[in-house]
Scaffold this motif. Structure first.
Motif, PDB file in Angstrom:
ATOM      1  N   LYS A  28      -7.894   7.619  -4.605  1.00 32.51           N
ATOM      2  CA  LYS A  28      -7.573   7.032  -3.294  1.00 32.51           C
ATOM      3  C   LYS A  28      -8.828   6.516  -2.597  1.00 32.51           C
ATOM      4  N   LYS A  68       3.642   3.515  -1.464  1.00 33.09           N
ATOM      5  CA  LYS A  68       4.262   3.681  -2.785  1.00 33.09           C
ATOM      6  C   LYS A  68       5.773   3.502  -2.714  1.00 33.09           C
ATOM      7  N   TRP A  73       0.833  -1.207   0.000  1.00 33.68           N
ATOM      8  CA  TRP A  73       0.000   0.000   0.000  1.00 33.68           C
ATOM      9  C   TRP A  73       0.868   1.258   0.000  1.00 33.68           C
ATOM     10  N   ALA A  85      -9.922   3.197  -4.067  1.00 33.92           N
ATOM     11  CA  ALA A  85      -9.128   2.060  -3.607  1.00 33.92           C
ATOM     12  C   ALA A  85      -9.541   1.675  -2.188  1.00 33.92           C
ATOM     13  N   GLY A  86      -9.704   2.701  -1.348  1.00 41.64           N
ATOM     14  CA  GLY A  86     -10.115   2.429   0.029  1.00 41.64           C
ATOM     15  C   GLY A  86     -11.496   1.797   0.085  1.00 41.64           C
ATOM     16  N   ALA A 135     -10.255   3.301  -9.755  1.00 39.77           N
ATOM     17  CA  ALA A 135      -8.997   2.795  -9.206  1.00 39.77           C
ATOM     18  C   ALA A 135      -8.106   2.226 -10.301  1.00 39.77           C
ATOM     19  N   LYS A 187      -7.454  12.805  -7.924  1.00 40.33           N
ATOM     20  CA  LYS A 187      -6.564  11.992  -7.077  1.00 40.33           C
ATOM     21  C   LYS A 187      -7.276  11.556  -5.802  1.00 40.33           C
ATOM     22  N   LYS A 188      -8.076  12.474  -5.256  1.00 34.48           N
ATOM     23  CA  LYS A 188      -8.831  12.111  -4.053  1.00 34.48           C
ATOM     24  C   LYS A 188      -9.762  10.939  -4.342  1.00 34.48           C
TER      25      LYS A 188
END
Lengths: 474, 507
Positions: free
Chosen positions: B288, A363, A361, B291-292, B181, B284-285
């Motif tokens: 992320k 990078k 996770w 993915a979360g 993602a 970008k937010k």
């Protein structure tokens, strides 16, 4: 196939100032050059291990399966563990060449050739175990449904071990054809560059007279797509059938419905780890760092992380359902895994497979070559133990306490396993010196969209694509 | 900007009204007393034998009463006679009536104490003898059992439809998160459609949650483990009460639904903010957050399927179940995305969507249909092959009493879409994709029907006013909510860094 426009946020897949000719030269170099001392040392070690394996297998076949550590309770141990492990490793090759093709992942192009080679070599290793774990391997041909003089005595199609025969042999055949088809343009490239008449002859035979006409390319693409479409369900079904060996049984710890997809996820997980191990070395030794970039390693790490998490979910699901089922045998099977005499193998498996991929996770970690290399090896150890845990801990303590026992491998068990590792590396080392290890024809096809050179050119060209689309918009 | 046409709005409202009428009718006509049930069963008795007969079979009736129609008497009775295990089996499926718990009791006790089939058998009989030496009492028990099933029927119909439409929305949300993602280059022109479909998650989840709450308030008996009287007699459920208890169950549901809605709202907000942004920070937010969310989703989805679906059969369990449920609603979600895209495109709203986008969606419909079948087969075959009594009851019940829906859904969810969607040209034709989509959606509704109904209404099932009404109501609500959400923002995500790739996408 793909769009003409590529988003600026995508990073280049071919780095450095490379043109089409550079790709050819870089890929052909290891084949056209001579092997260095390191290669010969590695090859000798692999060959010695292989020969030791041959000796152990000969001893087993000559003397009997009793030379192994298996016993009356634990009829399957290292043999099947290694079999499933090798089959699992083989899966990443097909995943990379087929599934990533279906998902139009351009980054697969630099790694698919070696991944497929890995598939084929590891399936060959795997295929030896079903034969040599037989008590009477010379009667192995009886598993085939061949008309015979015993009143046409047939096989029983209800056994997953028979399905294994069909699954593995089909898988090997299809993978081989898929791989070889992709090799044709690359063998033709080596043929056209060959200097000595011998190599010219060899690569002429191997390349099947490929001349690269438009019609050939069109059919080539179509065949690749069809084979990818076939190989994807194949790859899922092969490891599913391997999982059926256990899941169809009534053994607590084996009989669980999640095994098919969970084995497949584990196979992708361990397979990608093995690809990472091999490619991290290969990119260095064969000077292919411009093609197998950090981004490739990072993406493989992400896949390892995802499949590792899926495997983790499956572990937790099994644990939960064992409790939820209220079946005391099932509950004990998992209690035994965690706290029994083989607790250490369970702990090792959990640590290596569930915890280790989670570091990806970060990078910083997943873009570090050293850490990736270490994790890739850790994962393969973990996945070996996963199979060992599933097989041995479920067998050594099941329904009847009077049948409980332990398993202790002998040197012959180990020798056979070492032999397959040796044989794998013998094949892989030979491959890396005689085959084009990167599909140069494919890599050239992404040159204009994804190479650093062209990306820079496009940027200097003043966002042609962008302004064009802006005009479209109004 | 898309405007919700008044015609479609009217259709949605009409569907909702018709749906409410159907649901209301089914609640209104559900039997209130055992006398009503007797009348219904008498009307049905032309099925052969007749129920009154069965109730008076002196020695055999006490085993056979577990089954409710003549057709199922034989297998159930046979199973009950076989071993104590099988006895538990017969009880498991029909454990919803109090009278059945004695089976479980006896079998569980035998399982623990004696171990041998004969002893357990005798034990079970003895336990039975006390409970039901009077055939009339037996018959009375049976009527109460059927009454429970018939009273459950309208509730189950609403629950299946509510769950199905909410999960479609969740499936679309998962697909959206994956696209984000994975940095997919083809799909950003469809993001607003996906966001629209996922908007139903909020009302959908609230309704499902209310149905779960209604269960904990004993308004319905979909979750039999919530029934104190049943649990008191059932050792197996008692052993699970650490997990299957009302409070923990509702807390879990609230956390799961809250998490999904939170991601949906957050991603939507960022997606809209990205339209007017000067950099890629919102993109970008979302990357992320997606993915979360996917990590949260894979965990909560599994648990959700155990809670809301698997626990209706509280004695049965399968490790694959969570992923199987996922495949079912995931393919439905993708199908709905494809159908709504085609609808909006046909009105001329999605300028940049071309047949390649449709082709890709259709490929996903095809691929995930195959994947669903893979999981269906894996679960079914492994349980069929090992034939362990505790597990096999699940499929035995369904094959005996739900034969057509059980195997019919395999044809609808696998055979038909695979045959029609394998052709590349077909995947680009709107009418083919819509036709395949309708079959897939109907097939997966039946999949959910098959998962819930056998446990809640048993063999008293039929697809009538209640079921169709519930489908219509939630379909109307779904259309209303989704298309309202689609009017709220432009249908093209403007400044997504991958939108240009998506606009130029050709396959």
């Amino acid at each position: 196939m793909s769009s003409h426009y590529e988003a600026p946020i995508r990073k280049p897949l071919i780095i450095g100032d490379k043109n089409y000719h550079d790709v050819t030269v870089d890929v052909a170099a290891p084949v056209e050059g001579r092997a260095n001392k390191q290669w010969w040392i590695a090859f000798s070690i692999a060959l010695a291990a292989f020969l030791w394996g041959v000796a152990c297998v000969s001893y087993t076949v000559g003397t009997g399966i009793g030379t192994w550590g298996s016993n009356k309770t634990i009829g399957w141990a290292w043999d099947i563990t290694n079999f499933v492990w090798w089959v699992g490793i083989g899966h990443a090759g097909t995943l990379i060449s087929a599934v990533l093709l279906l998902f139009r992942q351009k980054w697969r192009m630099a790694i698919n050739r070696s991944a497929e080679a890995m598939t084929i070599f590891s399936v060959i290793q795997a295929a030896m175990f079903p034969v040599f774990h037989m008590g009477r391997p010379w009667l192995a041909y009886w598993v085939m449904p061949i008309p015979n003089q015993f009143g046409s005595l047939w096989v029983n199609f209800n056994s997953p071990l028979l399905w294994d025969v069909f699954a593995i042999s089909t898988y090997l055949s299809v993978s081989l054809v898929f791989w070889w088809t992709g090799l044709l343009p690359d063998f033709a490239m080596l043929r056209d560059r060959a200097i000595t008449p011998f190599t010219k002859k060899v690569y002429s035979i191997l390349s099947f007279g490929w001349s690269g006409r438009a019609k050939d390319w069109q059919r080539f693409e179509e065949v690749s797509l069809v084979l990818a479409g076939l190989a994807t369900p194949l790859v899922l079904s092969v490891h599913t059938i391997v999982s059926f060996d256990f899941a169809t049984s009534v053994i607590p710890g084996w009989h669980t419905t999640i095994l098919p997809p969970y084995f497949v996820a584990g196979a992708i997980f361990s397979g990608f780890a093995m690809v990472n191990t091999l490619l991290i070395i290969m990119r260095k030794l064969s000077n292919l760092e411009a093609y197998i970039t950090i981004q490739h390693i990072e993406l493989m790490n992400i896949i390892i992380m995802i499949t590792g998490s899926i495997v983790g979910i499956a572990y937790i699901t099994e644990l939960f359902v064992a409790w939820y089922s209220g079946v005391e045998y099932e509950q004990y099977a998992f209690l035994n895994r965690a706290t029994g005499p083989y607790w250490w193998s369970y702990a090792l498996m959990m640590t290596c497979n569930v915890i280790s991929p989670q570091v990806m996770w970060f990078k910083k970690i997943r873009t570090s070559i050293y850490v990736s290399f270490v994790i890739s090896i850790v994962v393969n150890i973990g996945m070996w133990f996963e199979r060992f845990v599933i097989i041995v801990t479920s067998l050594h303590r099941d329904y009847l306490p009077s049948s409980w026992t332990m398993f202790q491998p002998t040197f012959v068990d180990a020798g056979f396993f070492i032999g397959t590792i040796g044989f794998f590396f013998v094949l892989f080392l030979l491959y890396s010196r005689s085959f084009p290890v990167i599909a140069q024809a494919e890599v050239k096809s992404i040159m204009k969209t994804s190479s650093e050179t062209y990306k820079k050119l496009r940027e200097q060209g003043g966002h042609d694509n962008h302004s064009h689309s802006e005009n479209n918009h109004h | 900007m898309y405007t919700f046409s008044s015609r479609l709005k009217t259709i949605a409202l009409v569907l909702m009204v018709l749906g409410i009428l159907g649901i209301g009718y089914s609640f209104f006509t559900a039997p209130k007393t055992v006398e009503d049930v007797e009348k219904i069963l008498a009307a049905d008795s032309h099925h052969g034998g007749g129920h009154a007969d069965a109730a008076h079979h002196e020695p055999a009736a006490h085993d056979a009463h577990a089954a409710t129609t003549e057709e199922t008497h034989a297998p159930a009775a046979e199973a009950a006679h076989d071993t104590a295990h099988a006895h538990a089996v017969a009880a498991t499926e029909t454990a919803h009536g109090e009278h059945d718990t004695v089976h479980t009791e006896a079998a569980v006790a035998a399982h623990d104490d004696h171990g041998t089939a004969e002893a357990a058998h005798a034990d079970a009989h003895a336990a039975h003898g006390e409970e039901a030496h009077d055939a009339h009492a037996e018959h009375q028990h049976h009527l109460e059992h059927v009454l429970g099933q018939l009273q459950n029927k309208p509730w189950s119909a609403v629950y299946v439809a509510a769950l199905f439409f909410m999960l479609i929305s969740l499936g679309a949300l998962a697909f959206y998160a994956i696209q984000n993602a994975a940095q997919a280059g083809w799909s950003p022109v469809l993001f607003r459609v996906m966001e629209g479909v996922s908007s139903y998650l909020i009302p959908g989840a609230i309704i499902v949650f209310l149905i779960l709450v209604a269960g904990t308030m004993d308004l319905h008996k979909i979750f039999i483990w919530m029934d104190k009287d049943v649990v008191a007699e059932d050792h197996l459920i008692q052993a699970k009460s650490g997990y299957l208890n009302k409070v923990f169950f509702l807390i879990r549901a609230a956390i799961f639904m809250g998490g999904w809605i939170l991601y949906r709202q957050y991603a939507r907000k960022n997606s809209l903010a990205q339209d007017d942004a000067t950099d890629n920070s919102f993109y970008k937010k979302n990357f992320k957050a997606s993915a979360g969310f996917l990590v949260f989703f894979i965990v909560t989805e599994s648990i959700m399927s155990w809670d809301w679906i698997m626990s209706v059969d509280p004695h049965w369990y399968s490790t694959l179940f969570g992923w199987y449920v996922f495949a079912s609603f995931f393919v439905s979600g993708i199908t709905v995305i494809a159908m709504i895209t085609l609808y909006l495109k046909s009105l001329g709203h999605l300028e940049y969507v071309n047949t390649s986008h449709i082709h890709d969606l259709a490929k996903f419909m095809f691929g995930i249909s195959v994947f669903w079948t893979y999981l269906w087969f894996s679960q079914f075959m492994l349980i069929w092959y090992a034939d362990i009594p505790e597990e096999i009851v699940y499929f035995k019940m369904r094959i005996e009493n739900y034969n057509l829906p059980f195997f019919g859904m395999v044809a609808m969810n696998f055979v038909f879409p695979v045959l029609i969607l394998i052709n590349t040209d077909f995947k680009r034709l709107s009418w083919i994709v819509v036709m395949a989509g309708i079959v897939i959606l109907c097939g997966h509704y039946i999949d959910f029907f098959n998962m819930i109904m056998p446990a809640t209404v048993g063999d008293q099932w039929f697809i009538g006013a209640g079921e169709i009404g519930a489908i219509l109501f939630f379909l109307g609500l779904f259309i209303f909510v989704v298309f309202t959400a689609l009017t709220k923002a432009p249908l093209l995500a403007k400044r997504n860094p991958l939108i240009e790739e998506s606009k130029h996408f050709h396959y």
